[in-house]
Design an enzyme around this catalytic site. Structure first.
Site, PDB file in Angstrom:
ATOM      1  N   HIS A 150      49.071  -3.279  -3.493  1.00  0.00           N
ATOM      2  CA  HIS A 150      47.670  -2.961  -3.785  1.00  0.00           C
ATOM      3  C   HIS A 150      47.361  -3.513  -5.163  1.00  0.00           C
ATOM      4  O   HIS A 150      47.999  -3.121  -6.146  1.00  0.00           O
ATOM      5  CB  HIS A 150      47.428  -1.451  -3.734  1.00  0.00           C
ATOM      6  CG  HIS A 150      45.998  -1.110  -4.013  1.00  0.00           C
ATOM      7  ND1 HIS A 150      45.048  -0.959  -3.016  1.00  0.00           N
ATOM      8  CD2 HIS A 150      45.334  -0.948  -5.180  1.00  0.00           C
ATOM      9  CE1 HIS A 150      43.877  -0.706  -3.561  1.00  0.00           C
ATOM     10  NE2 HIS A 150      44.019  -0.691  -4.879  1.00  0.00           N
ATOM     11  N   CYS A 151      46.411  -4.425  -5.234  1.00  0.00           N
ATOM     12  CA  CYS A 151      46.099  -5.078  -6.510  1.00  0.00           C
ATOM     13  C   CYS A 151      45.043  -4.265  -7.258  1.00  0.00           C
ATOM     14  O   CYS A 151      43.889  -4.202  -6.819  1.00  0.00           O
ATOM     15  CB  CYS A 151      45.605  -6.506  -6.279  1.00  0.00           C
ATOM     16  SG  CYS A 151      45.178  -7.328  -7.832  1.00  0.00           S
ATOM     17  N   PRO A 152      45.399  -3.629  -8.385  1.00  0.00           N
ATOM     18  CA  PRO A 152      44.408  -2.828  -9.114  1.00  0.00           C
ATOM     19  C   PRO A 152      43.351  -3.682  -9.796  1.00  0.00           C
ATOM     20  O   PRO A 152      42.248  -3.220 -10.062  1.00  0.00           O
ATOM     21  CB  PRO A 152      45.254  -2.079 -10.142  1.00  0.00           C
ATOM     22  CG  PRO A 152      46.475  -2.906 -10.324  1.00  0.00           C
ATOM     23  CD  PRO A 152      46.719  -3.626  -9.044  1.00  0.00           C
ATOM     24  N   GLY A 155      41.203  -4.513  -6.845  1.00  0.00           N
ATOM     25  CA  GLY A 155      40.755  -3.282  -6.194  1.00  0.00           C
ATOM     26  C   GLY A 155      40.881  -3.366  -4.688  1.00  0.00           C
ATOM     27  O   GLY A 155      40.025  -2.850  -3.959  1.00  0.00           O
ATOM     28  N   GLN A 156      41.952  -3.998  -4.209  1.00  0.00           N
ATOM     29  CA  GLN A 156      42.087  -4.211  -2.776  1.00  0.00           C
ATOM     30  C   GLN A 156      43.561  -4.330  -2.410  1.00  0.00           C
ATOM     31  O   GLN A 156      44.380  -4.780  -3.222  1.00  0.00           O
ATOM     32  CB  GLN A 156      41.336  -5.514  -2.406  1.00  0.00           C
ATOM     33  CG  GLN A 156      41.521  -6.035  -1.010  1.00  0.00           C
ATOM     34  CD  GLN A 156      40.929  -5.099   0.020  1.00  0.00           C
ATOM     35  OE1 GLN A 156      41.329  -3.932   0.094  1.00  0.00           O
ATOM     36  NE2 GLN A 156      40.003  -5.588   0.808  1.00  0.00           N
TER      37      GLN A 156
END
Ligand SMILES: [Zn+2]
Ligand SMILES: [Zn+2]
Length: 300
Positions: A150-152, A155-156
């Site tokens: 999950h890439c902060p 945001g996805q």
């Protein structure tokens, strides 16, 4: 009832037949991110877009709208939008009320993939046996196919359906920042020879040039490491999640078909259609105790 078209698209709709004061029809529960999480991720995402646009714009002013930097900036933004806007591979939750682990009798199953035995885990939240390579994302609160991470910043979830756009985004952004850094260094050299001042004189007279140079230098390191790592993962057909967990330490990776075929499969194989109907009617989730007092905005 609400149309989901205005809701954050990331919210997943799940159908549960139940009787409520809103009728005895099939309704949908939403499993959204909390508002604060949506806002903080949205802010980060806007930050990434803003820094990309402002760097490329500032850079463009230096080199008088160079065509190639504009093309690369556009490629970065298009890939960023694709990564965030498409369904990463969300697996809808089970609609069957009885499919708890007690009913099923076991919390794991075994399947054989290309001669290698893999264990399927049961997800108590989604009430499904997760397919191989999938994982329940704690932030998005969904099981996702071929979960990478999950890439902060974006945001996805990065997973089956948006991984290729993510990798393209990393590489195009890396090229853009190398380009910016190279021309910024050249510009600093030109100004130093024009004005006859040193590096500290340039920092005082042209702080924006130095800021852009340092920012692009940091971005090159960050994006470069990520791009190299994910290119390596693509070549060996592993996800970052599998790699961090040393999933195939004691057994061969059943998905590894050689570098060329791995790259073809990860980057060029046709994308499977999304399993989620984002245009279905939806009911927002709130505490069961609050059913008698639904949020005021529900009547909008
Ligand atoms: Zn799940
Ligand atoms: Zn996620």
């Amino acid at each position: 009832m609400l149309s989901t078209s205005w809701l954050p698209w990331k919210q997943v709709l799940q159908r549960h037949p139940k009787h409520t004061k809103f009728g005895q029809e099939k309704m949908y529960n939403l499993y959204p991110l909390h508002c604060t999480e949506i806002l903080s991720e949205f802010e980060l995402e806007i930050g990434v877009v803003q820094s990309t646009i402002s760097s490329s714009y500032l850079f463009d002013t230096y080199i008088r709208r160079c065509f190639s930097s504009t093309v690369d900036s556009s490629a970065v933004l298009v890939n960023l939008i694709l990564v965030t806007a498409i369904d990463p591979g969300i697996i809808p939750r089970s609609t069957e009320q009885q499919s708890s682990v007690e009913d099923i009798g076991s919390s794991s199953k075994k399947v054989t993939v290309n001669g290698v035995e893999l264990k399927l885990k049961y997800c108590r939240i989604c009430r499904i046996f997760r397919p191989p390579r999938s994982c329940h994302c704690a932030v998005c609160d969904n099981c996702v196919e071929n979960f990478d991470h999950h890439c902060p910043w974006i945001g996805q979830c990065i997973a089956l359906r948006n991984y290729r756009f993510y990798l393209t985004f990393l590489i195009t952004a890396l090229v853009l920042f190398v380009y910016i850094f190279g021309f910024s260094c050249r510009r600093i050299g030109e100004r130093m020879s024009e004005s006859g001042v040193g590096l500290f004189g340039i920092l005082r007279s042209f702080p924006e040039t130095m800021t852009l140079t340092l920012f692009s230098f940091a971005a090159i390191w960050f994006l470069g490491c990520l791009a190299i790592f994910h290119s390596y993962l693509t070549a060996i057909n592993q996800t970052a999640y599998e790699n961090f967990r040393n999933q195939y330490e004691g057994s061969p990776n059943p998905y590894d078909k050689g570098i060329i075929r791995n790259i073809k499969e990860v980057l060029f194989a046709p994308l499977p259609p999304s399993r989620v109907d984002f245009r279905a009617e939806a009911m927002p989730r709130w505490n069961r105790e609050d059913h008698e007092n639904p949020p005021h905005w529900l009547s909008i």
